[in-house]
Design a protein around this motif. Structure first.
Motif, PDB file in Angstrom:
ATOM      1  N   GLU A 159     -46.928   3.600 -38.505  1.00 47.84           N
ATOM      2  CA  GLU A 159     -46.686   2.841 -37.450  1.00 47.84           C
ATOM      3  C   GLU A 159     -45.788   1.671 -37.638  1.00 47.84           C
ATOM      4  N   ARG A 160     -45.194   1.347 -36.318  1.00 53.21           N
ATOM      5  CA  ARG A 160     -44.162   0.054 -36.584  1.00 53.21           C
ATOM      6  C   ARG A 160     -44.817  -1.067 -36.104  1.00 53.21           C
ATOM      7  N   ARG A 161     -44.427  -2.220 -36.827  1.00 49.94           N
ATOM      8  CA  ARG A 161     -45.019  -3.566 -36.535  1.00 49.94           C
ATOM      9  C   ARG A 161     -44.583  -3.973 -35.158  1.00 49.94           C
ATOM     10  N   ALA A 162     -45.563  -4.350 -34.483  1.00 52.42           N
ATOM     11  CA  ALA A 162     -45.542  -5.067 -33.132  1.00 52.42           C
ATOM     12  C   ALA A 162     -45.171  -6.286 -33.383  1.00 52.42           C
ATOM     13  N   PHE A 163     -44.112  -6.796 -32.398  1.00 51.49           N
ATOM     14  CA  PHE A 163     -43.686  -8.289 -32.361  1.00 51.49           C
ATOM     15  C   PHE A 163     -44.237  -8.886 -31.058  1.00 51.49           C
ATOM     16  N   MET A 164     -44.329 -10.110 -30.753  1.00 48.05           N
ATOM     17  CA  MET A 164     -44.702 -10.676 -29.733  1.00 48.05           C
ATOM     18  C   MET A 164     -44.388 -12.190 -29.565  1.00 48.05           C
ATOM     19  N   LEU A 165     -44.241 -12.661 -28.585  1.00 50.85           N
ATOM     20  CA  LEU A 165     -44.025 -14.181 -28.534  1.00 50.85           C
ATOM     21  C   LEU A 165     -44.848 -15.037 -29.518  1.00 50.85           C
ATOM     22  N   THR A 166     -44.418 -15.874 -30.245  1.00 45.71           N
ATOM     23  CA  THR A 166     -45.188 -16.912 -31.050  1.00 45.71           C
ATOM     24  C   THR A 166     -44.736 -18.276 -30.538  1.00 45.71           C
ATOM     25  N   LEU A 167     -45.580 -19.216 -30.975  1.00 42.51           N
ATOM     26  CA  LEU A 167     -45.454 -20.571 -30.567  1.00 42.51           C
ATOM     27  C   LEU A 167     -45.386 -21.553 -31.841  1.00 42.51           C
ATOM     28  N   THR A 168     -44.411 -22.451 -31.675  1.00 38.67           N
ATOM     29  CA  THR A 168     -44.469 -23.559 -32.780  1.00 38.67           C
ATOM     30  C   THR A 168     -45.537 -24.433 -32.710  1.00 38.67           C
ATOM     31  N   GLU A 169     -45.855 -25.190 -33.643  1.00 40.92           N
ATOM     32  CA  GLU A 169     -46.847 -26.260 -33.485  1.00 40.92           C
ATOM     33  C   GLU A 169     -46.700 -26.975 -32.471  1.00 40.92           C
ATOM     34  N   ASN A 170     -45.246 -27.406 -32.376  1.00 37.29           N
ATOM     35  CA  ASN A 170     -45.036 -28.529 -31.264  1.00 37.29           C
ATOM     36  C   ASN A 170     -45.273 -27.837 -30.113  1.00 37.29           C
ATOM     37  N   ALA A 171     -44.838 -26.483 -29.614  1.00 40.25           N
ATOM     38  CA  ALA A 171     -45.140 -25.831 -28.564  1.00 40.25           C
ATOM     39  C   ALA A 171     -46.628 -25.705 -28.275  1.00 40.25           C
ATOM     40  N   ALA A 172     -47.347 -25.387 -29.083  1.00 37.70           N
ATOM     41  CA  ALA A 172     -48.780 -25.465 -28.784  1.00 37.70           C
ATOM     42  C   ALA A 172     -49.152 -26.900 -28.479  1.00 37.70           C
ATOM     43  N   THR A 173     -48.815 -27.579 -29.012  1.00 35.15           N
ATOM     44  CA  THR A 173     -49.242 -29.160 -28.999  1.00 35.15           C
ATOM     45  C   THR A 173     -48.823 -29.374 -27.430  1.00 35.15           C
ATOM     46  N   ALA A 174     -47.898 -29.209 -26.990  1.00 37.31           N
ATOM     47  CA  ALA A 174     -47.224 -29.706 -25.721  1.00 37.31           C
ATOM     48  C   ALA A 174     -48.071 -28.716 -24.707  1.00 37.31           C
ATOM     49  N   VAL A 175     -48.324 -27.519 -24.672  1.00 37.20           N
ATOM     50  CA  VAL A 175     -49.248 -26.595 -23.878  1.00 37.20           C
ATOM     51  C   VAL A 175     -50.537 -27.316 -23.876  1.00 37.20           C
ATOM     52  N   LYS A 176     -51.031 -27.539 -25.005  1.00 38.67           N
ATOM     53  CA  LYS A 176     -52.493 -28.165 -24.870  1.00 38.67           C
ATOM     54  C   LYS A 176     -52.426 -29.430 -24.053  1.00 38.67           C
ATOM     55  N   THR A 177     -51.540 -30.200 -24.508  1.00 35.89           N
ATOM     56  CA  THR A 177     -51.526 -31.664 -23.895  1.00 35.89           C
ATOM     57  C   THR A 177     -51.333 -31.468 -22.363  1.00 35.89           C
ATOM     58  N   ILE A 178     -50.411 -30.583 -21.751  1.00 37.76           N
ATOM     59  CA  ILE A 178     -50.317 -30.492 -20.163  1.00 37.76           C
ATOM     60  C   ILE A 178     -51.612 -29.784 -19.686  1.00 37.76           C
ATOM     61  N   ILE A 179     -52.232 -28.706 -20.472  1.00 38.14           N
ATOM     62  CA  ILE A 179     -53.389 -28.156 -19.862  1.00 38.14           C
ATOM     63  C   ILE A 179     -54.724 -28.875 -19.834  1.00 38.14           C
TER      64      ILE A 179
ATOM     65  N   GLN B 131     -49.712 -10.466 -20.092  1.00 36.98           N
ATOM     66  CA  GLN B 131     -50.074 -10.598 -21.269  1.00 36.98           C
ATOM     67  C   GLN B 131     -50.467 -12.045 -21.755  1.00 36.98           C
ATOM     68  N   VAL B 132     -51.499 -12.119 -22.397  1.00 32.39           N
ATOM     69  CA  VAL B 132     -52.106 -13.416 -22.952  1.00 32.39           C
ATOM     70  C   VAL B 132     -51.820 -13.670 -24.209  1.00 32.39           C
ATOM     71  N   VAL B 133     -50.904 -14.592 -24.678  1.00 32.37           N
ATOM     72  CA  VAL B 133     -50.643 -14.957 -25.999  1.00 32.37           C
ATOM     73  C   VAL B 133     -51.367 -16.264 -26.552  1.00 32.37           C
ATOM     74  N   GLU B 134     -52.373 -16.250 -27.453  1.00 25.96           N
ATOM     75  CA  GLU B 134     -52.903 -17.129 -28.014  1.00 25.96           C
ATOM     76  C   GLU B 134     -52.466 -17.716 -29.304  1.00 25.96           C
ATOM     77  N   ASP B 135     -52.013 -18.876 -29.508  1.00 26.08           N
ATOM     78  CA  ASP B 135     -51.331 -19.211 -30.837  1.00 26.08           C
ATOM     79  C   ASP B 135     -51.548 -20.725 -31.258  1.00 26.08           C
ATOM     80  N   HIS B 136     -52.195 -21.198 -32.081  1.00 26.93           N
ATOM     81  CA  HIS B 136     -52.361 -22.421 -32.536  1.00 26.93           C
ATOM     82  C   HIS B 136     -53.388 -23.200 -31.324  1.00 26.93           C
TER      83      HIS B 136
END
Length: 118
Positions: A20-40, A76-81
């Motif tokens: 099976e092939r490895r699946a890729f998906m969008l990932t977030l840097t810690e900075n992006a995760a912090t920004a998203v959490k701060t906004i939300i 699609q829901v991506v949860e990261d950091h």
């Protein structure tokens, strides 16, 4: 295909699964995760919220990012950091091998950027 949680890559396909092939998906840097959490965190009932990225279908405008209280049907829901990002079909396809980064300015503004995964 088996999935497992990775602290650096969100949810990724187990690369040890034979034939099976490895699946890729969008990932977030810690900075992006912090920004998203701060906004939300500024939203009422923010526990299910995230940012939604929509493919505008145009080379000139690219993607549209908006605050969302929940994903739309088909997203699609991506949860990261600890941050949640909702991707429409077009964005999910276009960003499947990308990293979302963010720069938070002292005035409180945020600038998001998309880069290739290394």
């Amino acid at each position: 295909m088996r999935l497992h949680r990775s602290s650096n890559l969100g949810i990724v396909a187990d690369s040890n699964v034979p034939n099976e092939r490895r699946a890729f998906m969008l990932t977030l840097t810690e900075n992006a995760a912090t920004a998203v959490k701060t906004i939300i965190a500024q939203l009422p009932d923010a526990d299910q919220g995230g940012v939604r990225i929509r493919d505008t279908g145009s080379q000139e405008t690219g993607f549209e990012l908006a605050v969302a209280s929940s994903p739309e049907n088909g997203d699609q829901v991506v949860e990261d950091h600890g941050a949640r990002v909702f991707l429409d079909d077009g964005a999910n396809t276009a960003l499947d091998d990308r990293v979302l980064d963010a720069e938070m300015n002292q005035d409180g503004s945020v600038r998001f950027a998309i880069a290739s995964q290394s």
